[in-house]
Design a protein around this motif. Structure first.
Motif: not given
Length: 153
Positions: A46-47, A50-51, A59-62, A66, A94
């Motif tokens: 999921c670039e 996340r960007s 910050e995505l931490d799964d 989040s 995500y």
């Protein structure tokens, strides 16, 4: 043609969205096979999402938390009709990744078309990409709300 904001927004919502398709058939995640783990990791990248989240200081931490944080972001991506479907696709992947990692028995499943969905232990299949696209375009349903409903099943 005159610029009519409400019409422009309406047309944006009616565009055909492009989604992710995976070429290899099969289930992903539950059987521990290294190939399926690799595919699950690929779907979790999921670039773009996340960007954009990183640009907003998130910050995505799964984790399910989040998803709640994503729901609180200002939806600046709605201003870019080219980015919107890609971001929605990433949001759905995500969401699916969080579900697969945290809901017992959940696993990635590929439809014959290559569309990734999440299959719950009950057998119910969740088209997470569709939820992600709806979230990106409309802000609803919230990703955390979808997760809460799925985790209760």
């Amino acid at each position: 043609m005159k610029n009519i904001p409400f019409l422009d927004n309406w047309l944006k919502r009616r565009d055909t969205a492009h989604g992710t398709a995976v070429v290899a058939p099969g289930a992903v995640g539950a059987d521990g096979d290294s190939d399926t783990e690799g595919l699950a990791e690929l779907l979790a990248e999921c670039e773009l999402l996340r960007s954009r989240a990183g640009d907003a200081g998130l910050e995505l931490d799964d984790s399910p938390a989040s998803l709640e944080a994503l729901d609180q972001l200002t939806p600046r991506w709605r201003d870019d009709p080219e980015e919107l479907p890609w971001l929605g696709n990433d949001a759905g992947l995500y969401l699916g990744s969080v579900i697969v990692r945290t809901v017992p028995g959940a696993a990635w499943q590929l439809w014959p078309s290559g569309q990734p969905v999440v299959r719950l232990a009950s057998g119910r299949e969740i088209n997470v990409v569709e939820f992600g696209l709806d979230w990106a375009v409309n802000g609803a349903p919230e990703l955390s709300q979808v997760y809460a409903e799925v985790s209760e099943l």
